[in-house]
Design a protein around this motif. Structure first.
Motif: not given
Ligand code: TXA
Ligand code: MG
Length: 315
Positions: A101-106
């Protein structure tokens, strides 16, 4: 300063150890780390001083690799990928659960593209994970189109920069999502709207009024440290006759000083894009008080240059 070289094996070893490596692409240089490892992702955010609400773009080798990261690829998105990858097109697609999720800021969708650069494609082949890579500049500043640009700003913070020569498009990728039959553009970029339009209706949602869904959409971005004013250059020159100025013009020369950078002497819009960020950096480092600039013709990649000009001069 970072080491700069063309050693793909070295880059791959560092990335496997969760280090960051700057990579060349056809658009701008990226600050790359393992897209599936939260430790590498966190390093990207801190190295760039990037706010955690700004999601990252993931780089893969081909459509097959992309499909291992996303739940589904709508037919229209697939057709675009087939036509424009490798190239300056980023697709927003629903991510699979194993993608951090960190990759897409959630966000539920991830941004994904295949970069068109032989060195980075070879690197992607050598490692068995995708690469998260935002532009390799401190957050909010002008994007880097050469290894030297990366080194001057992030060189102290990263071990290695893969040398791939100057970026030949010079502006970031065009970001799109597919909504039904409509191609929705979230960031104007290296791939012209005209080319997308051959695949269906295109709407542009990269406005400054809407709530931004990423800092590429913030009013101020890509900005030099010097004050930057865009307008009719003849008028601006009169108005600021008493200041030490630099000039960023499209094809016309306004001053014999070397502080007038012309983006393309023969009015070639693609050449102007290629030179744009580098020219803005050069002027930003000159002994001047302010930079004066003008919009370029609104055709092809010119729309993306004008978008950058507007945000770079916002204050
Ligand atoms: O050409 C490029 O795209 C370069 C090279 C290195 O590939 N990369 C790049 O990354 O421009 P960056 O981080 O500087 O800009 C990424 C933009 C941001 O504005 C971000 O908000 C948007 O992509 N973005 C990323 N993931 C997104 C998502 N899931 N939904 C909406 N926007 C997203
Ligand atoms: Mg950027």
């Amino acid at each position: 300063m970072a080491e700069i070289g063309t050693d793909i094996s070295k880059a791959s070893r560092l990335l496997k150890k969760n280090e960051l490596v700057a990579i060349p692409t056809e658009t701008v240089y990226g600050l790359a780390g393992n897209a599936l490892d939260p430790i590498a992702i966190a390093k990207i955010y801190t190295t760039k001083d990037r706010p955690s609400f700004d999601p990252l773009i993931t780089h893969v080798n081909n459509i097959a690799d992309a499909s291992t990261l996303v739940d589904s690829i709508p037919k229209l998105a697939y057709n675009l990928a087939e036509r424009f990858w490798p190239g300056p097109l980023t697709l927003l697609l629903p991510k699979r659960k194993h993608v951090p999720d960190m990759l897409t800021s959630g966000l539920e969708k991830m941004a994904i593209r295949v970069p068109d650069h032989p060195i980075t494609l070879e690197l992607l082949k050598k490692i068995n994970f995708p690469l998260a890579a935002p532009s390799a500049n401190p957050f909010g500043y002008i994007s880097p189109t050469t290894s030297g640009h990366v080194d001057r700003q992030l060189g102290e913070k990263i071990p290695y920069i893969l040398e791939g020569g100057p970026a030949n498009i010079g502006l970031e990728s065009t970001i799109v999502s597919i909504e039904g039959k409509v191609i929705c553009v979230h960031r104007l970029g290296g791939l012209d709207l005209e080319k997308l339009q051959t695949f269906g209706e295109v709407i542009v949602r990269n406005t400054t009024e809407a709530k931004p869904n990423g800092p590429g959409q913030l009013d101020s971005h890509y900005a030099p440290k010097k004050k930057f004013i865009i307008g009719k250059l003849d008028d601006l020159l009169l108005e600021h006759a008493n200041s030490k100025i630099g000039i960023l013009s499209f094809s016309k020369i306004y001053s014999n000083s070397n502080k007038n950078i012309v983006l393309s002497a023969n009015g070639d819009i693609n050449e102007a894009a290629e030179n744009f960020f580098s020219a803005l950096r050069t002027l930003d480092n000159e002994d001047i008080d302010l930079i004066l600039g003008e919009y370029v013709p609104q055709k092809g990649i010119g729309k993306a240059i004008n978008d950058r000009l507007k945000r770079a001069s916002y204050f």
